[in-house]
Enzyme design. Structure first.
Site, short mmCIF file in Angstrom:
data_model
loop_
_atom_site.label_atom_id
_atom_site.label_comp_id
_atom_site.label_asym_id
_atom_site.label_seq_id
_atom_site.Cartn_x
_atom_site.Cartn_y
_atom_site.Cartn_z
N GLY A 59 0.82 -1.21 0.00
CA GLY A 59 0.00 0.00 0.00
C GLY A 59 0.85 1.25 0.00
N VAL A 97 -2.87 -6.78 -4.13
CA VAL A 97 -2.56 -7.80 -3.13
C VAL A 97 -3.83 -8.63 -2.90
CG1 VAL A 97 -1.90 -8.22 -0.74
CG2 VAL A 97 -0.87 -6.32 -2.02
N GLU A 118 -17.56 17.30 4.44
CA GLU A 118 -16.63 17.91 3.49
C GLU A 118 -17.16 17.81 2.06
OE1 GLU A 118 -12.65 16.28 4.51
OE2 GLU A 118 -12.34 18.22 5.46
N ASP A 178 -5.33 2.67 8.06
CA ASP A 178 -6.74 2.36 8.29
C ASP A 178 -7.03 0.87 8.54
OD1 ASP A 178 -7.15 5.00 7.99
OD2 ASP A 178 -8.39 4.89 6.19
P1 NAD Z 1 -17.71 8.28 10.00
O1 NAD Z 1 -17.91 6.90 10.52
O2 NAD Z 1 -16.89 9.21 10.77
O3 NAD Z 1 -19.14 8.98 9.75
C1 NAD Z 1 -20.21 8.28 9.17
C2 NAD Z 1 -21.53 9.00 9.44
O4 NAD Z 1 -22.57 8.25 8.83
C3 NAD Z 1 -21.87 9.09 10.94
O5 NAD Z 1 -22.31 10.38 11.23
C4 NAD Z 1 -22.98 8.05 11.11
O6 NAD Z 1 -23.91 8.41 12.12
C5 NAD Z 1 -23.64 8.06 9.73
N1 NAD Z 1 -24.32 6.79 9.42
C6 NAD Z 1 -23.85 5.53 9.61
N2 NAD Z 1 -24.77 4.62 9.21
C7 NAD Z 1 -25.85 5.32 8.75
C8 NAD Z 1 -27.11 4.96 8.20
N3 NAD Z 1 -27.49 3.70 8.02
N4 NAD Z 1 -27.96 5.95 7.85
C9 NAD Z 1 -27.63 7.25 7.99
N5 NAD Z 1 -26.45 7.64 8.51
C10 NAD Z 1 -25.56 6.69 8.88
O7 NAD Z 1 -17.13 8.05 8.51
P2 NAD Z 1 -16.33 9.06 7.57
O8 NAD Z 1 -16.93 10.40 7.57
O9 NAD Z 1 -16.20 8.35 6.27
O10 NAD Z 1 -14.91 9.14 8.22
C11 NAD Z 1 -14.08 7.97 8.36
C12 NAD Z 1 -12.82 8.32 9.16
O11 NAD Z 1 -12.00 9.21 8.41
C13 NAD Z 1 -13.15 9.01 10.46
O12 NAD Z 1 -12.27 8.55 11.45
C14 NAD Z 1 -12.90 10.47 10.16
O13 NAD Z 1 -12.56 11.21 11.30
C15 NAD Z 1 -11.78 10.39 9.14
N6 NAD Z 1 -11.81 11.57 8.26
C16 NAD Z 1 -11.13 12.68 8.67
C17 NAD Z 1 -11.14 13.82 7.88
C18 NAD Z 1 -10.36 15.05 8.33
O14 NAD Z 1 -9.61 14.96 9.30
N7 NAD Z 1 -10.55 16.19 7.70
C19 NAD Z 1 -11.87 13.85 6.68
C20 NAD Z 1 -12.57 12.69 6.30
C21 NAD Z 1 -12.53 11.56 7.11
#
Ligand code: NAD
Length: 402
Positions: free
Chosen positions: A8, A77, A165, A298
């Site tokens: 990766g 992989v 975002e 991850d």
């Molecule tokens: P997440 O798990 O943080 O958020 C997913 C969201 O979807 C949650 O609010 C949850 O309640 C909602 N959800 C889940 N199942 C659902 C359903 N069936 N129906 C409706 N809503 C539902 O996922 P992410 O946003 O993809 O982030 C993944 C990781 O990557 C996190 O740890 C995040 O902090 C990180 N990330 C960080 C940044 C940054 O630092 N700028 C940017 C993007 C992602």
């Protein structure tokens, strides 16, 4: 000569490579990735929304590889055999290693919800982000042909960091989409369906409200407290009432799935002890049963002693894990004791569009333009440290003053 295999070329893998290549110890590295490029996973939403071209968030892995120390193999992989110390590639090639670094990253997680894989668009790599953008453009053209307003509607499923975002970038990209459809930007309807009512729980309420308020002012229509139960073609089925469990439907021709991710399926396929593709590693980031196998980024879960919960999966942590894994491999090569992974968050900042952002830097809340500035600086720092000066100058965010 000892062989280090890195799987990766994401944030974790490339950082490991960069650090290991600095070492004077005698060993050879093989880096494997399915693509010839590294991509900034934190910027995928911009490509999906069409506010950045894919070239702006990618750079050639070859630019980071030092051929005198490292061989790069472009391949997928398939499986890892930790007992035989072998890695199986889709091409049929089998690699052997003395030390293995697994940084295979994330994939979309459907949570078993029916129709997600078939009818929602994922946004997990460059190809899928480009596909989202191409799909939205096609829907705008279909509107011209049909005048069916569902073609102008976009639903973002999930309001985590990624969803928020993406919403910000979609707002920013609205004008260009409206031009294709021949309508005014307000005609492009953007919805967000989210299971919980309190958004961005990692931030205090005031800060989270700042994001919600801005996005609301920009026209985002929220369906919060509405867990998604099913995706049908052009339809999101959500639970409208927690007590009666009554469901309702929301229609849109573009449905984007950002409700969370899991680590690569290769972890489960290879028999690692994992949950949602993440392996609970020892404090030095090795697989608990194999001291020569590092699991980082991850696909890794490492306990935060302070919160007693695994650290979240972020680029910042992946980069730090890469640094620790590389140090520990050098320690092991020298017959020294490995170090424990420690992490002190520099804060987390979410962008909402190009000029607004919010987050925590240290213990302080930041929002608005200063937060946006910090976010771009964080991105530039990561580009500089992993990609080098050339990439930072070519792809860095210096458009800070508008
Ligand atoms: P997440 O798990 O943080 O958020 C997913 C969201 O979807 C949650 O609010 C949850 O309640 C909602 N959800 C889940 N199942 C659902 C359903 N069936 N129906 C409706 N809503 C539902 O996922 P992410 O946003 O993809 O982030 C993944 C990781 O990557 C996190 O740890 C995040 O902090 C990180 N990330 C960080 C940044 C940054 O630092 N700028 C940017 C993007 C992602």
């Amino acid at each position: 000569m000892k062989e280090v295999v890195i799987l990766g070329a994401g944030y974790a893998g490339l950082r490991t490579l960069k650090e290991l290549q600095k070492s004077k110890e005698a060993f050879h590295i093989t880096l494997v990735d399915q693509n010839t490029y590294h991509f900034e996973a934190t910027d995928l939403h911009e490509v999906a929304a069409g506010t950045q071209p894919k070239e702006k968030i990618t750079y050639n892995i070859a630019d980071v590889v030092k051929p005198e120390k490292t061989t790069f193999i472009q391949a997928k992989v398939v499986k890892i055999d930790r007992e035989k110390e072998e890695v199986f590639l889709e091409s049929g090639q089998v690699l052997t290693y003395d030390y293995l670094v697994v940084g295979l990253g994330f994939q979309s997680e459907s949570f078993g919800i029916p129709g997600v894989t078939e009818y929602a668009l994922e946004m997990v790599d460059v190809d899928s982000a480009v596909k989202v953008n191409e799909h939205i453009h096609e829907m705008m053209r279909q509107y011209v042909a049909t005048k069916d307003e569902n073609f102008l509607k976009i639903i973002v499923c999930g309001a985590g960091f990624t969803g928020i975002e993406l919403l910000g970038s979609l707002v920013e990209g609205k004008k260009a989409l409206a031009d294709i459809a021949g309508v005014t930007p307000d005609k492009i309807q953007i919805y967000c369906v989210e299971a919980v009512t309190r958004l961005l729980p990692m931030f205090d309420e005031k800060l989270a409200d700042y994001a919600v308020k801005h996005l609301t002012d920009w026209g985002i229509q929220w369906y919060t407290g509405k867990p998604i139960k099913e995706i049908k073609p052009g339809v999101v089925v959500y639970q409208d009432d927690a007590e009666t469990k009554e469901t309702k439907e929301l229609e849109a021709k573009t449905i984007i799935w950002t409700t969370g991710v899991s680590g690569s399926h290769v972890m489960g396929d290879s028999g690692f002890s994992e949950r949602r593709g993440r392996v609970m590693v020892s404090e030095d980031l090795t697989d608990p049963d194999h001291k020569n196998v590092y699991v980082i980024g991850d696909v890794s879960a490492v306990m935060d002693a302070e919160s007693q919960r695994p650290y979240p999966t972020t680029a910042q942590i992946a980069l730090k894990m890469g640094t620790t894994a590389s140090k520990n491999i050098i320690h092991q090569l020298k017959g020294e004791k490995t170090e424990a992974f420690t992490f002190k968050s520099q804060g987390s900042v979410a962008s909402i569009g190009n000029t607004h952002a919010l987050g925590l830097v240290g213990k302080s809340s930041v929002k608005g333009y200063p937060a946006s500035f910090i976010k771009k600086m964080i991105m530039n720092k990561s580009l500089l440290e992993t990609g080098g000066v050339k990439e930072a100058l070519a792809k860095g965010r210096f458009d800070l003053y508008h």
